[in-house]
Design a protein around this motif. Structure first.
Motif, PDB file in Angstrom:
ATOM      1  N   UNK A   1       0.850  -1.174   0.000  1.00  0.00           N
ATOM      2  CA  UNK A   1       0.000   0.000   0.000  1.00  0.00           C
ATOM      3  C   UNK A   1       0.898   1.241   0.000  1.00  0.00           C
ATOM      4  N   UNK A   2       0.603   2.161  -0.906  1.00  0.00           N
ATOM      5  CA  UNK A   2       1.343   3.413  -1.005  1.00  0.00           C
ATOM      6  C   UNK A   2       0.426   4.533  -0.522  1.00  0.00           C
ATOM      7  N   UNK A   3       0.883   5.294   0.470  1.00  0.00           N
ATOM      8  CA  UNK A   3       0.110   6.417   0.995  1.00  0.00           C
ATOM      9  C   UNK A   3       0.842   7.693   0.616  1.00  0.00           C
ATOM     10  N   UNK A   4       0.133   8.585  -0.064  1.00  0.00           N
ATOM     11  CA  UNK A   4       0.733   9.839  -0.518  1.00  0.00           C
ATOM     12  C   UNK A   4       0.521  10.895   0.551  1.00  0.00           C
ATOM     13  N   UNK A   5       1.602  11.348   1.154  1.00  0.00           N
ATOM     14  CA  UNK A   5       1.540  12.404   2.165  1.00  0.00           C
ATOM     15  C   UNK A   5       2.326  13.593   1.630  1.00  0.00           C
ATOM     16  N   UNK A   6       1.698  14.780   1.580  1.00  0.00           N
ATOM     17  CA  UNK A   6       2.427  15.941   1.077  1.00  0.00           C
ATOM     18  C   UNK A   6       3.639  16.250   1.965  1.00  0.00           C
ATOM     19  N   UNK A   7       4.759  16.677   1.365  1.00  0.00           N
ATOM     20  CA  UNK A   7       5.906  17.069   2.179  1.00  0.00           C
ATOM     21  C   UNK A   7       5.527  18.214   3.130  1.00  0.00           C
ATOM     22  N   UNK A   8       6.266  18.351   4.215  1.00  0.00           N
ATOM     23  CA  UNK A   8       5.983  19.403   5.193  1.00  0.00           C
ATOM     24  C   UNK A   8       5.967  20.760   4.505  1.00  0.00           C
ATOM     25  N   UNK A   9       4.945  21.537   4.804  1.00  0.00           N
ATOM     26  CA  UNK A   9       4.807  22.855   4.204  1.00  0.00           C
ATOM     27  C   UNK A   9       4.045  22.848   2.885  1.00  0.00           C
ATOM     28  N   UNK A  10       3.834  21.679   2.322  1.00  0.00           N
ATOM     29  CA  UNK A  10       3.068  21.568   1.080  1.00  0.00           C
ATOM     30  C   UNK A  10       1.717  20.964   1.380  1.00  0.00           C
ATOM     31  N   UNK A  11       0.800  21.192   0.444  1.00  0.00           N
ATOM     32  CA  UNK A  11      -0.541  20.641   0.619  1.00  0.00           C
ATOM     33  C   UNK A  11      -0.878  19.741  -0.559  1.00  0.00           C
TER      34      UNK A  11
ATOM     35  N   UNK B   1      -5.470  17.607   6.135  1.00  0.00           N
ATOM     36  CA  UNK B   1      -5.822  16.791   7.294  1.00  0.00           C
ATOM     37  C   UNK B   1      -5.615  15.345   6.859  1.00  0.00           C
ATOM     38  N   UNK B   2      -4.408  14.864   6.995  1.00  0.00           N
ATOM     39  CA  UNK B   2      -4.077  13.506   6.597  1.00  0.00           C
ATOM     40  C   UNK B   2      -3.568  13.417   5.172  1.00  0.00           C
ATOM     41  N   UNK B   3      -3.330  12.176   4.744  1.00  0.00           N
ATOM     42  CA  UNK B   3      -2.796  11.945   3.399  1.00  0.00           C
ATOM     43  C   UNK B   3      -3.874  12.059   2.331  1.00  0.00           C
ATOM     44  N   UNK B   4      -3.446  12.054   1.083  1.00  0.00           N
ATOM     45  CA  UNK B   4      -4.387  12.039  -0.039  1.00  0.00           C
ATOM     46  C   UNK B   4      -5.083  10.683  -0.049  1.00  0.00           C
ATOM     47  N   UNK B   5      -6.424  10.705   0.000  1.00  0.00           N
ATOM     48  CA  UNK B   5      -7.198   9.467   0.056  1.00  0.00           C
ATOM     49  C   UNK B   5      -8.326   9.420  -0.976  1.00  0.00           C
TER      50      UNK B   5
ATOM     51  N   UNK C   1      -5.980  14.540  -6.657  1.00  0.00           N
ATOM     52  CA  UNK C   1      -6.009  13.740  -5.439  1.00  0.00           C
ATOM     53  C   UNK C   1      -5.957  14.673  -4.246  1.00  0.00           C
ATOM     54  N   UNK C   2      -6.597  14.276  -3.164  1.00  0.00           N
ATOM     55  CA  UNK C   2      -6.583  15.136  -1.995  1.00  0.00           C
ATOM     56  C   UNK C   2      -6.886  14.425  -0.694  1.00  0.00           C
ATOM     57  N   UNK C   3      -6.599  15.116   0.387  1.00  0.00           N
ATOM     58  CA  UNK C   3      -6.986  14.651   1.712  1.00  0.00           C
ATOM     59  C   UNK C   3      -8.510  14.799   1.826  1.00  0.00           C
ATOM     60  N   UNK C   4      -9.110  14.224   2.854  1.00  0.00           N
ATOM     61  CA  UNK C   4     -10.561  14.325   3.002  1.00  0.00           C
ATOM     62  C   UNK C   4     -11.013  15.784   3.068  1.00  0.00           C
TER      63      UNK C   4
ATOM     64  N   UNK D   1      -9.174   6.521  -3.216  1.00  0.00           N
ATOM     65  CA  UNK D   1      -7.945   5.924  -3.730  1.00  0.00           C
ATOM     66  C   UNK D   1      -7.846   4.498  -3.184  1.00  0.00           C
ATOM     67  N   UNK D   2      -7.080   3.621  -3.824  1.00  0.00           N
ATOM     68  CA  UNK D   2      -7.043   2.208  -3.429  1.00  0.00           C
ATOM     69  C   UNK D   2      -6.671   1.954  -1.958  1.00  0.00           C
ATOM     70  N   UNK D   3      -5.869   2.801  -1.363  1.00  0.00           N
ATOM     71  CA  UNK D   3      -5.432   2.581   0.016  1.00  0.00           C
ATOM     72  C   UNK D   3      -6.362   3.220   1.050  1.00  0.00           C
ATOM     73  N   UNK D   4      -7.417   3.881   0.609  1.00  0.00           N
ATOM     74  CA  UNK D   4      -8.314   4.600   1.523  1.00  0.00           C
ATOM     75  C   UNK D   4      -9.160   3.615   2.343  1.00  0.00           C
ATOM     76  N   UNK D   5      -9.508   4.044   3.523  1.00  0.00           N
ATOM     77  CA  UNK D   5     -10.391   3.268   4.394  1.00  0.00           C
ATOM     78  C   UNK D   5     -11.771   3.204   3.739  1.00  0.00           C
TER      79      UNK D   5
END
Length: 106
Positions: free
Chosen positions: A1-11, A24-28, A40-43, A61-65
């Motif tokens: 599972x690959x979770x896309x999290x924006x780098x610090x300071x980025x959205x 608020x969390x990773x792109x899901x 793609x985006x966070x919730x 996204x495939x890894x989303x709850x």
């Protein structure tokens, strides 16, 4: 599972440049407009983007709850388009889905 999290300071890509709120969390989710252009985006930003689109759709996204896309869809219904902008809102295109339904007794 690959979770896309924006780098610090980025959205996430779904965050509008004028929207000052953090992710608020990773792109899901992926939010698509009526022409199938998407981001793609966070919730949080997924819901804000979906609320600002006419004819938009949201997909998990495939890894989303399970249930993530439904949560974003329901949240978007209560958010006004471009909610980070100030000023009076009286036109249907400036109100949330829920506000428009209440106005028309649905």
């Amino acid at each position: 599972m690959v979770v896309i999290v924006p780098p610090i300071g980025r959205r996430c890509p779904a965050a509008h440049p004028e929207d000052p709120t953090p992710c608020v969390g990773p792109a899901v989710v992926t939010v698509l407009d009526r022409f199938n252009a998407g981001a793609d985006g966070c919730e949080h930003h997924g819901a804000r983007l979906l609320a600002s689109l006419a004819g938009g759709r949201v997909y998990a996204l495939p890894h989303a709850v399970p249930g993530t896309a439904i949560r974003v869809f329901k949240a978007a219904a209560g958010i006004r388009p471009f909610c980070w902008l100030d000023g009076p809102r009286t036109e249907p295109s400036q109100l949330s889905e829920i506000e428009n339904r209440a106005r028309h007794g649905r």
